[in-house]
Design an enzyme around this catalytic site. Structure first.
Site, PDB file in Angstrom:
ATOM      1  N   HIS A 554       0.821  -1.210   0.000  1.00 20.78           N
ATOM      2  CA  HIS A 554       0.000   0.000   0.000  1.00 20.78           C
ATOM      3  C   HIS A 554       0.857   1.264   0.000  1.00 20.78           C
ATOM      4  O   HIS A 554       0.934   1.976  -0.995  1.00 20.78           O
ATOM      5  CB  HIS A 554      -0.949  -0.024   1.205  1.00 20.78           C
ATOM      6  CG  HIS A 554      -1.846   1.172   1.273  1.00 20.78           C
ATOM      7  ND1 HIS A 554      -2.362   1.642   2.459  1.00 20.78           N
ATOM      8  CD2 HIS A 554      -2.327   2.000   0.307  1.00 20.78           C
ATOM      9  CE1 HIS A 554      -3.128   2.698   2.216  1.00 20.78           C
ATOM     10  NE2 HIS A 554      -3.113   2.942   0.924  1.00 20.78           N
ATOM     11  N   HIS A 559       1.542   4.958  -2.858  1.00 21.64           N
ATOM     12  CA  HIS A 559       1.693   6.344  -2.393  1.00 21.64           C
ATOM     13  C   HIS A 559       3.084   6.910  -2.661  1.00 21.64           C
ATOM     14  O   HIS A 559       3.240   7.963  -3.288  1.00 21.64           O
ATOM     15  CB  HIS A 559       1.409   6.420  -0.894  1.00 21.64           C
ATOM     16  CG  HIS A 559      -0.029   6.363  -0.526  1.00 21.64           C
ATOM     17  ND1 HIS A 559      -0.771   7.473  -0.214  1.00 21.64           N
ATOM     18  CD2 HIS A 559      -0.877   5.309  -0.433  1.00 21.64           C
ATOM     19  CE1 HIS A 559      -2.012   7.120   0.073  1.00 21.64           C
ATOM     20  NE2 HIS A 559      -2.108   5.809  -0.050  1.00 21.64           N
ATOM     21  N   HIS A 745      -3.875   0.906  -6.493  1.00 19.50           N
ATOM     22  CA  HIS A 745      -4.171   1.510  -5.185  1.00 19.50           C
ATOM     23  C   HIS A 745      -5.568   1.116  -4.710  1.00 19.50           C
ATOM     24  O   HIS A 745      -5.769   0.803  -3.528  1.00 19.50           O
ATOM     25  CB  HIS A 745      -4.037   3.026  -5.239  1.00 19.50           C
ATOM     26  CG  HIS A 745      -4.366   3.676  -3.921  1.00 19.50           C
ATOM     27  ND1 HIS A 745      -5.576   4.296  -3.685  1.00 19.50           N
ATOM     28  CD2 HIS A 745      -3.661   3.777  -2.766  1.00 19.50           C
ATOM     29  CE1 HIS A 745      -5.597   4.745  -2.448  1.00 19.50           C
ATOM     30  NE2 HIS A 745      -4.454   4.448  -1.864  1.00 19.50           N
ATOM     31  N   ASN A 749      -6.259  -0.792  -1.147  1.00 19.59           N
ATOM     32  CA  ASN A 749      -6.681   0.182  -0.144  1.00 19.59           C
ATOM     33  C   ASN A 749      -8.117   0.001   0.320  1.00 19.59           C
ATOM     34  O   ASN A 749      -8.385  -0.099   1.513  1.00 19.59           O
ATOM     35  CB  ASN A 749      -6.506   1.607  -0.660  1.00 19.59           C
ATOM     36  CG  ASN A 749      -6.891   2.638   0.392  1.00 19.59           C
ATOM     37  OD1 ASN A 749      -6.171   2.829   1.369  1.00 19.59           O
ATOM     38  ND2 ASN A 749      -8.037   3.282   0.216  1.00 19.59           N
ATOM     39  N   ILE A 899      -6.498   9.027  -0.851  1.00 23.31           N
ATOM     40  CA  ILE A 899      -6.712   8.758   0.567  1.00 23.31           C
ATOM     41  C   ILE A 899      -5.722   7.697   1.010  1.00 23.31           C
ATOM     42  O   ILE A 899      -5.217   6.941   0.174  1.00 23.31           O
ATOM     43  CB  ILE A 899      -8.155   8.290   0.864  1.00 23.31           C
ATOM     44  CG1 ILE A 899      -8.428   8.240   2.365  1.00 23.31           C
ATOM     45  CG2 ILE A 899      -8.387   6.939   0.233  1.00 23.31           C
ATOM     46  CD1 ILE A 899      -8.398   9.572   3.044  1.00 23.31           C
TER      47      ILE A 899
END
Length: 899
Positions: A554, A559, A745, A749, A899
């Site tokens: 993740h 990110h 993602h 997520n 997010i």
């Protein structure tokens, strides 16, 4: 229209252009001659007849966005009374002004109309203003405009539309940018029309504006950046620790070293700490005002949604206070019924005199907001999907295996190709780390086939978390955490499900790492203490998988790795560059969420350190594992082939054959990957008709070079980077970027709360080792296995904080923009072929949605729903559903990591 000829695209290298025309730049970059305002008011192009062009400007005032900033609105109105309004000045795309550095000729200044008289509702989304331009027809088509904000406060400029340009018709400008008062800039704010140009095709009249805007965005590389700055620059992850508080609060600088490489983050320019000049000072704990370029910050709606996350993260302060009350039972779940009360009735906060003192120290309303902010009673959470239909199905072996294919971390499992499994750790440093699993451990449970037969027929699989964790176990286990490195072997059965065969739990040798691993092997059992031991063994696997998922699958692999692409894109690709327009929707909010993560999630003492097993070593461990990151292997087909989950086969769709046909992540993912790839290919082929245009694109080449040498600078010498010399290189690279930022993602997520919101299914910490025969812990396991299980996994306080976190991370924002949608639609480009290609992309996503729905209802595909009856929808695009109000929907692929 006049164009550049006989030259390749202009190279932007971060240095000022025509230095004599520039003012003194601050952190914002270099000023231009235009900033002097000497030539603005009476530029009219001369010669031709003048025509009035009506325009419409859509913007959002600061007081609307801040809801309560009436002072800003009042001062802006006073400024209007004194003639300090908002001015716009059109720039010709056709005719250059030699006296102004060959920049486009300027029209007369025009002002927004009726600012004072227009009452903007506090709840209104946007305001619309008229503007009238005097435009000389001989100047041709406007290709840009300069805007100056002489008000007290900033506003968000959305669009400018010219209604009827002589000889052309309407001209659209899609802006979507904050415009601060003019004194905040050392240059003019310039916005371009929605026409798309390669650098070498840019009209000469617009070329300098294009080049200068990129220089402004690159900044000077020094000084602390302020909220109105628009600078994109790089920094190491040197802001996670607080060395001034003492050695225990220091954290390793990540990036810039061979031992701890890392992708770069956005620079803020804050001062160094006093005790370590290599570390950047931190903001106060509860501050969320970390610098990111203003256009990268959350919208007002998104920020409001996110405040729940910020409040819950106050657990860094509040939960230790609760713990200090000495209420021993509050930090343990006494039964699974206690866990279920989190969702069915809520857990009451402690009471009594000590708790009254706590309420004196911390505002009661704030304490309540820590755990709920939506009207629910304290410490009550939504029911996670994994236990909605059946409260115990998560404990089955079938569900344990299924979640490796369709859960929150379906990107690790691989096909076993040699037995027993072998370690790749350096034997000189770690000794013998090879697996101790033997055929006799598992063959009696393999449905009548041998290990060799299973390997030859591609039916043996492994979830391997051994090599990643072993180097850190000695340090991790010196804390309250008690962890194992794990290997899990599984057999593919005839019905497509995975059957767990064996779990290996390994520890470093007590006499030193170089003596090798000390391992124990556990096999399935259903009843008695053997069944309880097997459930614990699966829990240890879930803990290792949870930590690896959060840190690597993740955080790191989505990110962190995407942020350098965002920075480089804004520094080197103009807003009118086709690749900027392709990629920009997939970068929305990422720098902001990453900055907030550095402030309250992945920092010293942050939520992640408090709730996930590596603790203070978490980010350092992620840097070591970044060494294994390969950009081209982030492509889904390449990843599946590398893990042995697919075999190249030109006869099959997508050019490969899945080893497990019922692998929901891969099945849906390949459909999404193919749709993205086709869209990118159609789009890029429109602008790059041959490879020479790729090689000759100065902005593109500068962008790609900086991605490699700066953004992922610790990987700059790796041979796997695409050379960016052909259309194929460009299409491959852009497809990977979009895939990672959107679908990958989403897959890792938004399943967090559905599966890990019930912590017994996905515990994040283990606090005890496997009980040994003859000990009090083993006796407890025999007499009360549920209590023993709960005492082993994540404690109650950590559970409350961890569940609060993943609930927020799993929620779609109410202003989410999904794959196949654009917030600047339909005016994002004036070119029809790319618009048509985008519509084909939407149509393909719609067909994928229908297929996913059909497959989830087809009982042949057992892994799509499983014993817990949770349909696999994490890669359901949601492309046409504009009515989605956000929340824990468990489906939808947002365009970006927001997010």
């Amino acid at each position: 229209m006049q164009r550049l000829t006989g030259m390749c695209c202009v190279k932007v290298n971060g240095k000022a252009i025509d230095q004599e025309d520039h003012g003194n730049g601050n952190g914002n970059g270099n000023g231009t001659a235009a900033a002097n305002n000497n030539h603005h008011s009476n530029g009219n192009g001369g010669g031709g007849s003048s025509k009035k062009i009506r325009g419409t400007v859509k913007l959002m005032k600061k007081n609307v966005l801040d809801m309560n900033d009436m002072k800003a609105s009042l001062l802006d109105r006073i400024h209007e009374l004194f003639g300090k309004g908002v001015s716009l000045q059109l720039v010709s795309a056709v005719h250059s002004d030699p006296s102004n550095g060959s920049r486009g000729k300027l029209g007369k200044v025009a002002y927004l109309e009726k600012w004072i008289r227009k009452i903007t509702s506090l709840t209104a989304g946007e305001a619309e203003f008229g503007v009238t331009f005097d435009w000389d027809k001989s100047m041709g088509i406007p290709g840009a405009f300069i805007i100056r904000n002489h008000h007290h406060s900033q506003f968000y400029l959305k669009t400018v539309t010219l209604e009827d340009v002589p000889g052309h018709g309407p001209v659209k400008f899609v802006c979507n940018s904050w415009v601060y008062p003019s004194h905040r800039y050392m240059y003019d704010r310039v916005f371009f029309s929605n026409k798309t140009y390669l650098p070498c095709q840019t009209p000469l009249a617009l070329l300098k504006y294009r080049e200068e805007e990129l220089v402004n965005l690159q900044g000077s590389g020094s000084g602390e950046l302020k909220e109105w700055d628009r600078v994109y620059d790089y920094a190491y992850y040197n802001d996670l620790g607080s060395p001034d508080k003492g050695p225990d609060h220091a954290r390793q600088v990540l990036g810039g070293s061979k031992d701890f490489p890392y992708p770069r983050r956005g620079r803020t320019g804050r001062k160094p700490t006093k005790k370590d000049p290599n570390c950047e000072s931190r903001l106060p704990l509860l501050s969320l005002n970390i610098y990111v370029p203003r256009d990268e910050r959350f919208s007002h709606i998104k920020f409001s949604d996110f405040l729940a996350y910020a409040l819950k993260s106050l657990g860094q302060v509040v939960l230790p206070e609760i713990k200090s009350l000495g209420n021993k039972t509050f930090n343990e779940f006494d039964s699974f019924e206690d866990v279920l009360r989190l969702y069915e009735g809520g857990i009451k906060l402690p009471s009594g005199p000590k708790f009254s003192k706590l309420k004196d120290r911390i505002p009661w309303e704030l304490l309540k907001e820590l755990v709920r902010n939506d009207g629910e009673r304290p410490l009550k959470f939504p029911m996670p999907d994994v236990i909605k239909e059946d409260k115990s199905a998560w404990r089955t072996d079938e569900e344990f295996g299924r979640e490796m294919l369709a859960g929150v971390n379906p990107v690790i499992i691989s096909r076993l190709q040699e037995f027993p499994p072998r370690s790749k750790l350096d034997p000189a440093k770690y000794g013998n780390q090879h697996s101790t699993i033997r055929k006799e451990h598992i063959e009696m449970n393999m449905n009548g086939i041998t290990v060799d037969e299973a390997i030859r027929s591609n039916r043996m699989f492994i979830l391997d978390h051994h090599d990643a964790l072993m180097p850190y176990l000695t340090r991790i286990n010196s804390t309250a955490t008690k962890m194992y490195a794990t290997r899990t072997l599984l057999l593919l059965q005839d019905d497509g499900t995975l059957k767990p065969l064996v779990i290996e739990l390994s520890l470093p040798h007590s006499q030193g790492d170089h003596h090798g691993a000390v391992s124990k092997v556990f096999t399935p059992a259903e009843n008695g203490v053997g069944g309880s031991v097997w459930q614990l063994a699966k829990a240890y696997v879930a803990v290792t998988d949870s930590g690896y998922h959060q840190l690597i699958s993740h955080w790191l692999n989505t990110h962190a790795v995407i942020e350098p692409f965002i920075i480089a894109t804004n520094r080197h690709l103009s807003v009118i560059h086709p690749i900027y327009k392709l990629l920009h929707p997939h970068f929305r909010d990422t720098m902001n969420i990453n900055a907030l993560a550095r402030q309250i999630l992945i920092n010293d003492g942050g939520v992640l350190e408090r709730t996930v097993f590596p603790g203070k070593y978490a980010m350092e461990m992620s840097a070591v594992l970044y060494k294994n990151w390969v950009f081209t292997e982030q492509a889904l087909p390449a990843d599946l082939i590398k893990r042995g989950m697919a075999i190249p086969d030109s006869r099959c769709p997508h050019g490969l054959s899945l080893v497990i046909r019922d692998y929901p992540y891969a099945v849906d993912g390949l459909e999404i990957w193919s749709a993205i790839e086709t869209w990118v290919k159609d789009y890029c082929s429109h602008y790059y008709t041959h490879d020479d245009l790729v090689r000759g694109d100065s902005e593109l080449q500068s962008w790609w070079k900086e991605v490699r040498t700066e953004g992922h600078g610790d990987m700059k010498d790796e041979p796997w980077w695409p050379a960016m010399q052909t259309r194929a290189d460009l299409i491959q690279s852009c497809t990977i970027i979009i895939w990672v930022a959107s679908a990958l993602h989403a897959a890792v997520n938004f399943g967090q709360y559905p599966y890990a919101g019930y912590l017994p299914n996905r515990p994040t910490v283990s606090r005890r080792f496997m009980p040994e025969l003859g000990t009090a812990e083993y006796e407890e396991l025999e007499k009360n296995p549920d209590v023993a299980y709960l005492k082993t996994i994540t404690a109650q306080l950590q559970t409350l904080l961890g569940v609060s976190l993943i609930e927020i991370l799993s929620r779609h924002s109410t202003d989410e923009i999904y794959l196949g949608q654009r917030d600047d639609s339909p005016d994002w480009t004036s070119d029809e072929e790319p618009k048509q290609a985008f519509q084909r992309f939407i149509d393909q996503l719609t067909k994928i949605e229908e297929r996913i729905t059909d497959m989830n209802q087809d009982k042949r595909w057992k892994n799509r729903v499983g014993p817990v009856k949770v349909p696999y929808t994490l890669l359901y695009p949601n492309a046409l559903d504009y009515s989605n109000v956000g929340g824990l929907t468990g489906k939808g692929i947002p365009n970006s990591i927001s997010i």
